[in-house]
Scaffold this active site. Structure first.
Site, PDB file in Angstrom:
ATOM      1  CB  CYS A 115      -9.965   9.859  10.859  1.00 34.24           C
ATOM      2  SG  CYS A 115     -10.413   8.495   9.788  1.00 34.24           S
ATOM      3  CG  HIS A 251      -7.091   8.262  13.939  1.00 34.21           C
ATOM      4  ND1 HIS A 251      -8.356   7.786  14.230  1.00 34.21           N
ATOM      5  CD2 HIS A 251      -6.903   8.027  12.614  1.00 34.21           C
ATOM      6  CE1 HIS A 251      -8.882   7.293  13.131  1.00 34.21           C
ATOM      7  NE2 HIS A 251      -8.031   7.422  12.134  1.00 34.21           N
ATOM      8  CG  ASN A 281      -9.746   4.187  10.955  1.00 32.35           C
ATOM      9  OD1 ASN A 281     -10.379   4.958  11.671  1.00 32.35           O
ATOM     10  ND2 ASN A 281      -9.030   4.590   9.928  1.00 32.35           N
TER      11      ASN A 281
HETATM   12  O1  UT7 Z   1      -7.818   6.940   9.290  1.00 27.48           O
HETATM   13  C1  UT7 Z   1      -7.558   7.705   8.154  1.00 27.48           C
HETATM   14  C2  UT7 Z   1      -6.198   7.538   7.706  1.00 27.48           C
HETATM   15  N1  UT7 Z   1      -5.960   6.219   7.157  1.00 27.48           N
HETATM   16  C3  UT7 Z   1      -4.818   5.647   7.426  1.00 27.48           C
HETATM   17  O2  UT7 Z   1      -4.060   6.158   8.209  1.00 27.48           O
HETATM   18  C4  UT7 Z   1      -4.451   4.381   6.668  1.00 27.48           C
HETATM   19  C5  UT7 Z   1      -3.021   4.481   6.220  1.00 27.48           C
HETATM   20  N2  UT7 Z   1      -2.547   3.337   5.482  1.00 27.48           N
HETATM   21  C6  UT7 Z   1      -2.348   2.112   6.028  1.00 27.48           C
HETATM   22  O3  UT7 Z   1      -2.659   1.908   7.180  1.00 27.48           O
HETATM   23  C7  UT7 Z   1      -1.660   1.068   5.204  1.00 27.48           C
HETATM   24  O4  UT7 Z   1      -1.117   1.646   4.030  1.00 27.48           O
HETATM   25  C8  UT7 Z   1      -2.576  -0.127   4.834  1.00 27.48           C
HETATM   26  C9  UT7 Z   1      -2.844  -0.958   6.060  1.00 27.48           C
HETATM   27  C10 UT7 Z   1      -3.882   0.385   4.248  1.00 27.48           C
HETATM   28  C11 UT7 Z   1      -1.883  -1.019   3.800  1.00 27.48           C
HETATM   29  O5  UT7 Z   1      -0.628  -1.462   4.297  1.00 27.48           O
HETATM   30  P1  UT7 Z   1       0.683  -1.354   3.383  1.00 27.48           P
HETATM   31  O6  UT7 Z   1       1.759  -1.953   4.157  1.00 27.48           O
HETATM   32  O7  UT7 Z   1       0.815   0.080   2.974  1.00 27.48           O
HETATM   33  O8  UT7 Z   1       0.316  -2.314   2.181  1.00 27.48           O
HETATM   34  P2  UT7 Z   1       0.163  -1.973   0.635  1.00 27.48           P
HETATM   35  O9  UT7 Z   1      -1.061  -1.183   0.391  1.00 27.48           O
HETATM   36  O10 UT7 Z   1       1.475  -1.450   0.157  1.00 27.48           O
HETATM   37  O11 UT7 Z   1      -0.067  -3.438   0.044  1.00 27.48           O
HETATM   38  C12 UT7 Z   1       0.935  -4.444   0.150  1.00 27.48           C
HETATM   39  C13 UT7 Z   1       0.416  -5.719  -0.480  1.00 27.48           C
HETATM   40  C14 UT7 Z   1      -0.179  -5.513  -1.862  1.00 27.48           C
HETATM   41  O12 UT7 Z   1       0.186  -6.625  -2.670  1.00 27.48           O
HETATM   42  P3  UT7 Z   1       1.434  -6.537  -3.678  1.00 27.48           P
HETATM   43  O13 UT7 Z   1       1.096  -5.412  -4.606  1.00 27.48           O
HETATM   44  O14 UT7 Z   1       2.622  -6.236  -2.825  1.00 27.48           O
HETATM   45  O15 UT7 Z   1       1.436  -7.878  -4.299  1.00 27.48           O
HETATM   46  C15 UT7 Z   1      -1.671  -5.557  -1.621  1.00 27.48           C
HETATM   47  O16 UT7 Z   1      -2.393  -5.997  -2.739  1.00 27.48           O
HETATM   48  O17 UT7 Z   1      -0.633  -6.281   0.334  1.00 27.48           O
HETATM   49  C16 UT7 Z   1      -1.785  -6.554  -0.496  1.00 27.48           C
HETATM   50  N3  UT7 Z   1      -2.981  -6.378   0.315  1.00 27.48           N
HETATM   51  C17 UT7 Z   1      -3.511  -7.368   1.080  1.00 27.48           C
HETATM   52  N4  UT7 Z   1      -3.149  -8.645   1.267  1.00 27.48           N
HETATM   53  C18 UT7 Z   1      -3.898  -9.385   2.109  1.00 27.48           C
HETATM   54  C19 UT7 Z   1      -3.729  -5.263   0.492  1.00 27.48           C
HETATM   55  N5  UT7 Z   1      -4.745  -5.505   1.336  1.00 27.48           N
HETATM   56  C20 UT7 Z   1      -4.625  -6.802   1.722  1.00 27.48           C
HETATM   57  C21 UT7 Z   1      -5.378  -7.626   2.586  1.00 27.48           C
HETATM   58  N6  UT7 Z   1      -4.964  -8.897   2.759  1.00 27.48           N
HETATM   59  N7  UT7 Z   1      -6.460  -7.189   3.272  1.00 27.48           N
END
Ligand code: UT7
Length: 324
Positions: A115, A251, A281
């Site tokens: 990225c 970004h 992204n």
């Molecule tokens: O560009 C390169 C760099 N990349 C980034 O900067 C990405 C950085 N990370 C992020 O932007 C975030 O961590 C995400 C958007 C990827 C995820 O958000 P989060 O608030 O960190 O969520 P999480 O991964 O902690 O997941 C929370 C919950 C989980 O369920 P449980 O375990 O709490 O029951 C996931 O299974 O959300 C669930 N989940 C979803 N639910 C509905 C994960 N993806 C989805 C989805 N829809 N698409």
């Protein structure tokens, strides 16, 4: 001898026609518009058509940037293209784009910094101009990242989109780019990677096992912390205060990461260019797409100071502070 600066004289961008909304994704994975919007800020993304490549988008963005700068492709000394999704393994996408533009003969190469690819490319181009090696350079960030998305994996498939942006940089006695910083730490490979390449991981399976592996929560934490220190380091390198920055052009991975960086700079969100809701992204495409939007919408004006930053797989992180 007078200092030579690299100045942006034109910007351009290109997006595929097809738009996929969060509601469309609700039909293919267990997700919701509400989850995607509140966790990431994303509302829709553009997806490349079948057969439409990174090079196609890059060429279109480059043509617009050249037109805006009033520079002919034949005048270019160098093309640097940031991408992790090149059309083919070789020649580089920069070479493919060079030929399509009619800039044959100048130096052309790709930079893979995930990225951070465009900001890395900008940093390299800046050095070529400052050293007197090049006078007119085309810098591109272009991706078709959705080609390596697993559409059954809700954790990643909602996050990415396709697109390209480009700038023309020209040597000038006036600033110009004040400072660029490029960093990497390969010790974080396991948090964000695609396991398939030519020399490792290649299989006979239909998609060769190509997919983005991301530990989202861990990436998020390191990104926020790293970008915090990056903006301090960049201000210091340019000898500037946060209050002198007119626009933050970050970004576009996650609105919450963007808001955290703005807070660190004590900048109201009105001074932050946000396109993540429209583009998702787009990896290397994200910063130049946001910059071109900011210029063409009339937000960014000549003479203003812009802080560009990016963070991605590697990990890599990079910034540029410049007067537009
Ligand atoms: O560009 C390169 C760099 N990349 C980034 O900067 C990405 C950085 N990370 C992020 O932007 C975030 O961590 C995400 C958007 C990827 C995820 O958000 P989060 O608030 O960190 O969520 P999480 O991964 O902690 O997941 C929370 C919950 C989980 O369920 P449980 O375990 O709490 O029951 C996931 O299974 O959300 C669930 N989940 C979803 N639910 C509905 C994960 N993806 C989805 C989805 N829809 N698409």
């Amino acid at each position: 001898m007078a200092q030579i600066y690299a100045r942006i004289t034109g910007t351009g961008s290109a997006l595929p026609e097809r738009v996929v909304t969060n509601a469309d994704l609700e039909k293919i994975v267990e997700t919701s518009d509400e989850w995607i919007r509140t966790r990431t800020g994303i509302q829709r993304r553009h997806i490349a058509a079948e057969g439409q490549t990174t090079g196609d988008l890059a060429t279109e963005a480059a043509q617009r940037a050249l037109e805006a700068a009033g520079v002919k492709a034949s005048e270019l000394d160098l093309i640097v293209l940031g991408t992790t999704t090149p059309d083919i393994i070789f020649p580089s996408t920069a070479c493919l784009v060079q030929h399509r533009l009619g800039a044959n003969g100048c130096a052309a190469f790709d930079v893979n910094a995930a990225c951070s690819g465009f900001v890395y490319a900008l940093g390299i181009a800046d050095k070529f101009i400052r050293s007197g090696q090049s006078r007119k350079v085309l810098v591109i960030g272009a991706e078709t990242l959705t080609r390596m998305v697993d559409w059954s994996e809700r954790e990643t498939c909602v996050l990415f989109g396709d697109g390209a942006g480009a700038v023309v940089l020209e040597a000038s006695g006036e600033p110009g780019i004040y400072a660029t910083l490029l960093h990497a730490d390969g010790g974080f490979k396991h948090l964000l990677y695609n396991p398939v390449g030519v020399s490792a991981g290649f299989t006979d399976e239909p998609n060769h096992g190509v997919r983005i592996n991301m530990s989202g929560r861990e990436v998020f934490k390191v990104a926020v912390k790293t970008l915090d220190s990056l903006v301090d380091e960049t201000l210091q390198a340019a000898g500037m205060e946060a209050s002198q920055i007119d626009w933050l052009i970050p970004h576009q991975a996650n609105l919450r990461i963007i808001e955290a960086t703005a807070k660190r700079l004590e900048m109201p969100m009105e001074q932050v260019i946000v396109t993540v809701h429209e583009h998702a992204n787009t990896s290397s495409g994200s910063v130049p797409l946001a910059l071109d939007y900011a210029v063409r919408s009339g937000k960014v004006q000549r003479g203003q100071n812009l802080l560009l930053e990016a963070f991605g797989g590697g990990f890599t992180w990079a910034s540029a502070l410049l007067r537009y």
